[in-house]
Scaffold this motif. Structure first.
Motif, short mmCIF file in Angstrom:
data_model
loop_
_atom_site.label_atom_id
_atom_site.label_comp_id
_atom_site.label_asym_id
_atom_site.label_seq_id
_atom_site.Cartn_x
_atom_site.Cartn_y
_atom_site.Cartn_z
N ALA A 1 -3.01 21.24 -14.34
CA ALA A 1 -3.58 22.27 -14.58
C ALA A 1 -3.58 23.20 -13.76
CB ALA A 1 -4.96 21.44 -14.77
N GLU A 2 -3.50 23.00 -12.49
CA GLU A 2 -3.62 24.19 -11.48
C GLU A 2 -2.39 24.90 -11.39
OE1 GLU A 2 -4.29 24.76 -6.61
OE2 GLU A 2 -5.28 23.09 -7.78
N THR A 3 -1.14 24.22 -11.91
CA THR A 3 -0.04 25.02 -12.19
C THR A 3 -0.16 26.20 -13.14
OG1 THR A 3 1.60 23.18 -11.16
CG2 THR A 3 2.54 25.02 -12.54
N LYS A 4 -0.56 25.59 -14.40
CA LYS A 4 -0.83 26.63 -15.49
C LYS A 4 -1.69 27.56 -15.18
CE LYS A 4 0.31 23.32 -19.20
NZ LYS A 4 -0.31 22.56 -20.27
N ASN A 5 -2.79 27.58 -14.10
CA ASN A 5 -3.47 28.50 -13.80
C ASN A 5 -2.79 29.67 -12.89
OD1 ASN A 5 -5.80 27.66 -15.42
ND2 ASN A 5 -6.56 26.34 -13.95
N LEU A 6 -1.68 29.29 -12.39
CA LEU A 6 -1.17 30.33 -11.66
C LEU A 6 -0.91 31.73 -12.12
CD1 LEU A 6 1.43 27.86 -9.62
CD2 LEU A 6 -0.70 29.00 -8.83
#
Length: 525
Positions: free
Chosen positions: A318-323
């Motif tokens: 999830a955090e990777t996709k928000n980069l």
């Protein structure tokens, strides 16, 4: 995947001819040949740079040797003033170099600032500590009181500093500054694509008071100037691939000169069952995707304990996709571009090879030409096995593979199961446990509850690789003494080693035997 796109990516390039001419005066070139570099953000022409020949390398060393003779006569304390001023000027003028770094590399501005910060702090460290580290020291003499021994540290002479494109400010400064402070001159070969960043640092240091010709540059293809850079040098400091590092080490060995080499890595992160999940996820994202993964000490393999694996993966993906991807000259983007078409093609090939052989892409996995020609999404994969190229080969891009483990021994064994040993990371609430794990990892640096920055920025400690990840160390005492020759000077007083005149060899042997036993009893030896 969030994208940041603003007009900055397409505005006129800031590198005017006057700036380029000012910087390239530090390049030794008589060929008349030039190369035009391109801006990774846009693919547009960026700068026209002169190219050097083998004879230019010889000329650069001639000039550097002439300058080094006077420089070596100064004491370490007399050498430090330009470096202290350089550290201040670098912070004052950071906007100029941040722009150059972004245009040359395509990196996000926050990653460019890491270079500014590192160059300022690393230079300050050695400027403060060089007089102490290079100071003449006493050593135990052959005979207590009668033998007085000192160790001097003399400069090697002229050092070749060969650096790649991914950190074009950090790496030249990290290797050249301690060499210069130790009394050497430097002939540097930065990668042509990112040469202006190194040239800017040299220009600023000359402005700060460094004598001219102490740090010169040659630019060109390794096939033409690579061997001369080793053949003319008194020492070689290299950063780059393991294959090239091995060739340089062999050539240096044939001349009986020293070399250091920071080389490739396939760096592992171990996430223990007791790790703080939110903190670890946030740290892992930074450790994997800083500088779009184009960092030799970034993480490419994550081993996560089975008990928290599913929760970790959900949060990490999830955090990777928000980069945020972007090409702005500001701090709005998390990831910038890859720097070259060659590196872009390597990332694509590794991901597609893994995908075709059954790996699952949980995030990313595709180019982003809508942002720029060399942008690639941060990518997370599972199901990676040894049949896939990216399992053991360094990708050097925004790509990471995830693995489960159940026991500490299993995680350590798998982490060590590559030819590389540059950097590693361990995440646990029990720091003592983390240190025990670290001692079993075959890596030159290990970070606990951090990805890479804690160890790299500990300038008083050595940094380098084990196995095929390197030879020698930068930073720490080793980082400056590698550029010196240790000289032992001993003076004999009162009585000679062969005893007083007239003493027989038999008597001398009895006296020495008694003396050795006495020194042992008194713990003198």
């Amino acid at each position: 995947m969030e994208t940041v796109t603003h007009p900055t990516a397409t505005r006129s390039l800031p590198l005017d001819d006057a700036l380029v001419q000012r910087l390239t005066r530090h390049v030794v070139s008589s060929t008349g040949r030039t190369v035009v570099t391109t801006a990774p953000f846009t693919g547009e022409p960026l700068a026209t740079l002169p190219q050097s020949s083998a004879s230019d390398v010889t000329e650069a060393f001639r000039r550097a040797r002439a300058a080094q003779r006077e420089w070596a006569q100064r004491s370490p304390r007399q050498r430090i003033a330009p470096f202290l001023r350089f550290s201040d000027l670098l912070l004052d003028r950071q906007t100029e170099i941040l722009d150059i770094l972004q245009w040359e590399t395509g990196k996000a501005r926050k990653n460019a600032f890491e270079e500014v910060c590192d160059a300022a702090l690393g230079t300050l460290h050695y400027a403060r500590h060089a007089p102490r580290l290079l100071r003449r020291r006493r050593a135990p003499g052959a005979i207590p009181l009668a033998t007085r021994t000192r160790v001097n540290y003399q400069p090697k002479g002229v050092v070749s500093v060969i650096t790649p494109w991914n950190y074009p400010l950090t790496l030249p400064v990290a290797d050249a500054v301690p060499a210069l402070l130790a009394g050497n001159a430097v002939v540097a070969k930065p990668d042509t694509q990112t040469a202006l960043s190194a040239l800017w640092a040299i220009d600023l240091l000359v402005e700060a008071g460094l004598p001219r010709d102490l740090w010169l540059v040659v630019l060109g293809e390794p096939a033409e100037i690579g061997d001369p850079l080793v053949d003319e040098a008194d020492y070689v400091a290299f950063t780059g691939s393991s294959a090239t590092g091995a060739r340089i080490a062999q050539r240096a060995a044939s001349r009986l000169i020293g070399c250091s080499a920071e080389l490739g890595g396939k760096n592992p992160m171990i996430v223990c069952a007791d790790a703080d999940l939110d903190r670890t996820v946030h740290g892992a994202v930074a450790a994997c995707f800083s500088n779009s993964g184009q960092l030799c000490i970034s993480m490419e393999r994550l081993y996560v304990h089975d008990s928290i694996y599913d929760a970790f993966v959900e949060k990490f993906v999830a955090e990777t996709k928000n980069l945020r991807l972007g090409a702005d000259l500001d701090y709005s983007a998390d990831l910038g571009s890859l720097t070259s078409q060659r590196q872009f093609d390597r990332v694509v090939a590794h991901v597609e090879d893994a995908r075709s052989k059954g790996a699952t892409v949980l995030a990313g996995g595709r180019p982003r030409p809508d942002v720029g020609p060399l942008f690639y999404e941060p990518t997370v994969l599972t199901g990676v096995d040894e049949s896939m190229t990216l399992c053991a080969e360094e990708t050097f891009g925004p790509v990471v593979s995830l693995y489960r483990f159940t026991t500490e021994d299993e995680a350590i064994e798998r982490a060590n199961h590559t030819p590389y040993g540059l950097n590693a990371s361990v995440w646990t609430r029990d720091v003592a446990r983390g240190r025990r794990i670290a001692e079993r990892l075959k890596a030159g640096t290990v970070n606990i509850n951090e990805g890479y920055g804690a160890a790299f920025a500990s300038y008083g400690a050595p940094m380098g690789g084990m196995k095929r990840s390197g030879l020698g160390r930068r930073h720490g005492v080793e980082g400056i003494l590698r550029y010196t020759e240790a000289q032992t000077v001993s003076s004999q007083h009162v009585v000679g080693l062969s005893g007083p005149p007239g003493m027989s060899a038999e008597t001398l042997s009895r006296v020495m035997t008694t003396g050795i036993r006495l020194m042992r009893a008194l713990r003198i030896r």
